[in-house]
Design a protein around this motif. Sequence first.
Motif, PDB file in Angstrom:
ATOM      1  N   LYS A 100      -1.031   7.933  -0.982  1.00 26.10           N
ATOM      2  CA  LYS A 100       0.159   7.972   0.137  1.00 26.10           C
ATOM      3  C   LYS A 100       1.612   8.856  -0.610  1.00 26.10           C
ATOM      4  CE  LYS A 100      -0.863   4.604   3.727  1.00 26.10           C
ATOM      5  NZ  LYS A 100      -0.086   3.687   5.050  1.00 26.10           N
ATOM      6  N   ASN A 101       1.169  10.015   0.133  1.00 25.19           N
ATOM      7  CA  ASN A 101       2.247  10.933  -0.324  1.00 25.19           C
ATOM      8  C   ASN A 101       2.521  11.151  -1.746  1.00 25.19           C
ATOM      9  OD1 ASN A 101       3.051  11.786   2.161  1.00 25.19           O
ATOM     10  ND2 ASN A 101       4.778   9.324   2.461  1.00 25.19           N
ATOM     11  N   GLY A 102       0.631  11.036  -2.607  1.00 24.06           N
ATOM     12  CA  GLY A 102       1.074  10.936  -4.163  1.00 24.06           C
ATOM     13  C   GLY A 102       1.448   9.876  -4.814  1.00 24.06           C
ATOM     14  N   ARG A 103       1.407   8.914  -4.600  1.00 24.95           N
ATOM     15  CA  ARG A 103       1.561   7.711  -4.419  1.00 24.95           C
ATOM     16  C   ARG A 103       0.573   6.101  -4.375  1.00 24.95           C
ATOM     17  NH1 ARG A 103       7.572   7.186  -5.075  1.00 24.95           N
ATOM     18  NH2 ARG A 103       7.301   5.889  -6.577  1.00 24.95           N
ATOM     19  N   ALA A 104       0.425   5.553  -5.173  1.00 23.90           N
ATOM     20  CA  ALA A 104      -0.054   4.542  -5.277  1.00 23.90           C
ATOM     21  C   ALA A 104       0.201   3.221  -4.984  1.00 23.90           C
ATOM     22  CB  ALA A 104      -0.753   4.740  -6.616  1.00 23.90           C
ATOM     23  N   VAL A 105      -0.763   3.052  -3.831  1.00 27.07           N
ATOM     24  CA  VAL A 105      -0.178   1.978  -2.917  1.00 27.07           C
ATOM     25  C   VAL A 105      -0.756   1.038  -2.703  1.00 27.07           C
ATOM     26  CG1 VAL A 105       1.406   1.534  -0.005  1.00 27.07           C
ATOM     27  CG2 VAL A 105       1.068   3.572  -1.587  1.00 27.07           C
ATOM     28  N   VAL A 106      -0.278  -0.803  -2.738  1.00 20.98           N
ATOM     29  CA  VAL A 106      -1.071  -0.988  -2.456  1.00 20.98           C
ATOM     30  C   VAL A 106      -1.379  -1.845  -1.302  1.00 20.98           C
ATOM     31  CG1 VAL A 106      -1.214  -4.352  -2.179  1.00 20.98           C
ATOM     32  CG2 VAL A 106      -0.387  -2.547  -4.873  1.00 20.98           C
TER      33      VAL A 106
ATOM     34  N   ASP B 205       3.431  -2.423  -1.454  1.00 21.03           N
ATOM     35  CA  ASP B 205       3.932  -2.351  -3.035  1.00 21.03           C
ATOM     36  C   ASP B 205       3.292  -0.835  -3.226  1.00 21.03           C
ATOM     37  OD1 ASP B 205       5.163  -4.487  -2.904  1.00 21.03           O
ATOM     38  OD2 ASP B 205       3.579  -5.733  -4.242  1.00 21.03           O
ATOM     39  N   LEU B 206       4.937  -0.442  -4.425  1.00 27.19           N
ATOM     40  CA  LEU B 206       4.418   1.190  -5.286  1.00 27.19           C
ATOM     41  C   LEU B 206       3.779   0.706  -5.920  1.00 27.19           C
ATOM     42  CD1 LEU B 206       6.770   3.869  -3.353  1.00 27.19           C
ATOM     43  CD2 LEU B 206       4.235   3.144  -2.645  1.00 27.19           C
ATOM     44  N   ILE B 207       2.358   1.347  -7.092  1.00 28.89           N
ATOM     45  CA  ILE B 207       2.273   1.857  -8.539  1.00 28.89           C
ATOM     46  C   ILE B 207       3.520   2.556  -8.989  1.00 28.89           C
ATOM     47  CG2 ILE B 207       0.767   1.185 -10.239  1.00 28.89           C
ATOM     48  CD1 ILE B 207      -1.348  -0.205  -7.634  1.00 28.89           C
ATOM     49  N   LEU B 208       4.010   1.911  -9.777  1.00 33.63           N
ATOM     50  CA  LEU B 208       4.808   3.005 -10.647  1.00 33.63           C
ATOM     51  C   LEU B 208       4.916   3.788 -11.994  1.00 33.63           C
ATOM     52  CD1 LEU B 208       8.980   2.159 -10.074  1.00 33.63           C
ATOM     53  CD2 LEU B 208       7.209   3.862  -8.532  1.00 33.63           C
ATOM     54  N   LYS B 209       4.066   2.348 -12.915  1.00 30.83           N
ATOM     55  CA  LYS B 209       3.634   2.793 -14.059  1.00 30.83           C
ATOM     56  C   LYS B 209       2.100   1.880 -14.108  1.00 30.83           C
ATOM     57  CE  LYS B 209       8.076   4.052 -15.641  1.00 30.83           C
ATOM     58  NZ  LYS B 209       9.566   3.206 -16.733  1.00 30.83           N
ATOM     59  N   VAL B 210       2.117   2.066 -14.997  1.00 32.09           N
ATOM     60  CA  VAL B 210       0.575   1.413 -15.680  1.00 32.09           C
ATOM     61  C   VAL B 210       0.329   1.521 -17.216  1.00 32.09           C
ATOM     62  CG1 VAL B 210      -2.550   0.835 -15.860  1.00 32.09           C
ATOM     63  CG2 VAL B 210      -1.001   2.127 -13.907  1.00 32.09           C
ATOM     64  N   SER B 211       0.395   0.239 -17.919  1.00 28.76           N
ATOM     65  CA  SER B 211       1.274  -0.074 -19.185  1.00 28.76           C
ATOM     66  C   SER B 211       1.852   1.030 -19.865  1.00 28.76           C
ATOM     67  CB  SER B 211      -0.147   0.362 -19.733  1.00 28.76           C
ATOM     68  OG  SER B 211      -1.086  -0.692 -19.482  1.00 28.76           O
ATOM     69  N   GLY B 212       3.373   0.816 -19.087  1.00 31.20           N
ATOM     70  CA  GLY B 212       3.925   1.844 -19.158  1.00 31.20           C
ATOM     71  C   GLY B 212       4.102   3.492 -18.906  1.00 31.20           C
ATOM     72  N   GLU B 213       3.051   3.752 -18.347  1.00 31.15           N
ATOM     73  CA  GLU B 213       2.791   5.199 -18.367  1.00 31.15           C
ATOM     74  C   GLU B 213       3.514   5.950 -16.967  1.00 31.15           C
ATOM     75  OE1 GLU B 213      -0.334   7.501 -20.096  1.00 31.15           O
ATOM     76  OE2 GLU B 213      -1.388   5.462 -20.239  1.00 31.15           O
ATOM     77  N   ASP B 214       4.022   6.667 -16.836  1.00 29.30           N
ATOM     78  CA  ASP B 214       4.480   6.981 -14.883  1.00 29.30           C
ATOM     79  C   ASP B 214       3.096   7.449 -14.053  1.00 29.30           C
ATOM     80  OD1 ASP B 214       5.424   8.154 -13.100  1.00 29.30           O
ATOM     81  OD2 ASP B 214       7.447   8.612 -14.068  1.00 29.30           O
ATOM     82  N   ILE B 215       2.720   6.970 -13.400  1.00 25.90           N
ATOM     83  CA  ILE B 215       1.876   7.611 -13.128  1.00 25.90           C
ATOM     84  C   ILE B 215       1.448   8.726 -11.264  1.00 25.90           C
ATOM     85  CG2 ILE B 215       0.487   5.448 -13.578  1.00 25.90           C
ATOM     86  CD1 ILE B 215       0.747   4.581 -10.804  1.00 25.90           C
ATOM     87  N   THR B 216       3.015   8.895 -11.569  1.00 23.97           N
ATOM     88  CA  THR B 216       3.383   9.732 -10.505  1.00 23.97           C
ATOM     89  C   THR B 216       2.622  10.949 -10.552  1.00 23.97           C
ATOM     90  OG1 THR B 216       6.255   9.360 -10.487  1.00 23.97           O
ATOM     91  CG2 THR B 216       4.966  11.275  -8.944  1.00 23.97           C
ATOM     92  N   ASP B 217       2.043  10.755  -9.812  1.00 25.54           N
ATOM     93  CA  ASP B 217       1.310  12.633  -8.996  1.00 25.54           C
ATOM     94  C   ASP B 217      -0.681  11.912 -10.095  1.00 25.54           C
ATOM     95  OD1 ASP B 217       2.765  14.207  -7.597  1.00 25.54           O
ATOM     96  OD2 ASP B 217       4.209  14.870  -9.457  1.00 25.54           O
ATOM     97  N   TRP B 218      -0.995  11.304 -10.308  1.00 28.84           N
ATOM     98  CA  TRP B 218      -1.991  10.705 -11.001  1.00 28.84           C
ATOM     99  C   TRP B 218      -2.922  11.053  -9.571  1.00 28.84           C
ATOM    100  CZ3 TRP B 218      -2.489   6.826 -15.691  1.00 28.84           C
ATOM    101  CH2 TRP B 218      -2.177   6.860 -16.492  1.00 28.84           C
ATOM    102  N   PRO B 219      -4.453  11.694  -9.727  1.00 29.97           N
ATOM    103  CA  PRO B 219      -5.284  11.374  -8.926  1.00 29.97           C
ATOM    104  C   PRO B 219      -6.136   9.662  -9.036  1.00 29.97           C
ATOM    105  CG  PRO B 219      -5.878  12.216 -10.432  1.00 29.97           C
ATOM    106  CD  PRO B 219      -5.120  12.141 -10.905  1.00 29.97           C
ATOM    107  N   ILE B 220      -5.995   9.142  -7.349  1.00 25.79           N
ATOM    108  CA  ILE B 220      -6.803   7.899  -7.469  1.00 25.79           C
ATOM    109  C   ILE B 220      -7.446   7.287  -8.559  1.00 25.79           C
ATOM    110  CG2 ILE B 220      -8.223   8.304  -6.369  1.00 25.79           C
ATOM    111  CD1 ILE B 220      -7.475   5.775  -4.813  1.00 25.79           C
TER     112      ILE B 220
END
Length: 428
Positions: free
Chosen positions: A125-131, A149-164
Motif C-alpha cells: 500500500k503506497n509503496g509500503r509492505a503492510v500486514v 503493521d508496516l514492515i520497515l526493515k527485513v534483517s536490518g535492510e530498509d525495504i522502502t520501495d522494494w517490490p513485493i
Amino acid sequence: MDTPLTLHPPVAGGLARRRPNSWPLALAFCSGLALGWLGAMGCASASKSQPDFRLMAQAWNTIQNHYVDPTGIQPTELTYGAISGMVDSLGDTGHSTFLTPDMVKELRTTERGEFKGVGIEIQMKNGRAVVVAPLDDSPAQKAGLQPGDLILKVSGEDITDWPISRVVDHISGRAGTKVRLTVQDARSSRTREVTLVRASIKLHEVTWQRLPGTANAHLRLASFDAGVTRDLQKALTEIQRDKLNGIILDLRNNPGGLLDEAVGVASQFLNGGNVLLAKDAKGNVEPIPTDKGGVATNLPLVVLVNEGSASAAEIVAGAFQDTHRAKLVGGTTFGTGTVLQRFRLSDGSALLLAVEEWLTPNGRSFWHKGITPEVTVTLPSEVNPLLPSAERGMSAEQLQRSEDGQLLAALRLLSRQTEVSKVGALKR
C-alpha cells in the motif's frame, strides 16, 4: 493463459476458483524471471496505443553498458522489476500482482492450507509492505504482529520501495531459520523489532469451542482455502447436535481464499438470495446466488470482523449484513474487492490481474473502503483475538476477564438475540 479464476457458471471447461488479492507470506517467495523479452523489444515501432519496446530496450542496454557495478546487474531481477513496474503502474496496488514461478508454486500450496515461513499475509500500500493478517498459531501471531503493521526493515535492510516479490523473498526461508523484522504499529506509530523463527505450518481453517458458561459456540474460520465449506458443515452439525443456542462466527484476521468456498460458507447460513454481485469492466453485473442446502439458516448468528478480514471474508460479511442475517462486531475490514484472473507466462510466472469487482448483494462496493460493522469495538494493539483453542479449560469468569472486548461484545449481542429467539419460540 490459465483457466480464468471466474465466477459461476463454469468458464473455459470447468469451475475455477478465484483466490482474492493478498499474498500469503507464510511462504517462500523468490524473485527472478527471464521472459525472452529482449528479442521482441527492438523489433516493433511504438504507436500511441502500443508499448514502446525500443525505449525499453534502450533503457536495458544503457544499464548493461554503463552501470558502475556490473556484478549488480541481474537480468532476471531486471526483467521481474520491469514487469512488476508495469503492473504497479495500473494503480491497483496490493491487488493486481506479478508472481514469480516460485510464487505460483507457493500459491498452489497455500490453497491447500499448507504454509512454510513466518505466517503472515502482506500487501503493498503506497509503496509500503503492510500486514493484512497473521495466521492462527503462526510465528508471526505469537510474536504479536497485527493487521496494519508496516514492515520497515527485513534483517536490518530498509525495504522502502522494494517490490513485493523481493520483500517476500527476504522474509521467507527454510523452517528453523530466523528472520528479523522492524515493524511500525499503524495506530501508535511505535516502531519495534521482532525476531521470528520460520516454521512449517498446517493451517486449521475451522475450529470451534463452546464458550465457557454459555450455550453459544465460538466458531473460527481462519481462511477460505479448499475444503473449508466441508469442514464448516461438520462443525455446524456438531454444534447443533450439542443443542447450542447460537454462533459467534469469527472472521477476524481471515485474509480470504477461494470464491467458491466463500459462497459455500455463506450458503450454510443463508436461505436463498445472492451471496454477492460481480461487476466487469463494462459495468455488467452478474448475481452469484447461494448454494442450496444450508445447515444453519435459522441459528442466531453474530459475526466478528477486523482490519485483517479481507477478500472472501468480506464477501461473507457483506452478504450477512445486506441480508440482515447477522450483525457485524469489531473493526472495519481491509477493503479487498476485486476478482483476480491468472494469466500464465512462458516461464511459469504469472500475472494476477483484476478483471471484475465484487459487490455486496445490495450493490455496495467495498474495494479500498472495507465493510464497517454495526457494532464497532477496537482492541488495543497489544491484544490478540481469543481463539477457540485458548478457551478450552477456561472458566466463565476467566472468559469475562478476557481482554478480547470484541468477542465479549459479540457474546452480549448474541445472548440478547438468543433470548428473543426463545421468547418467539414460546409464543409460537
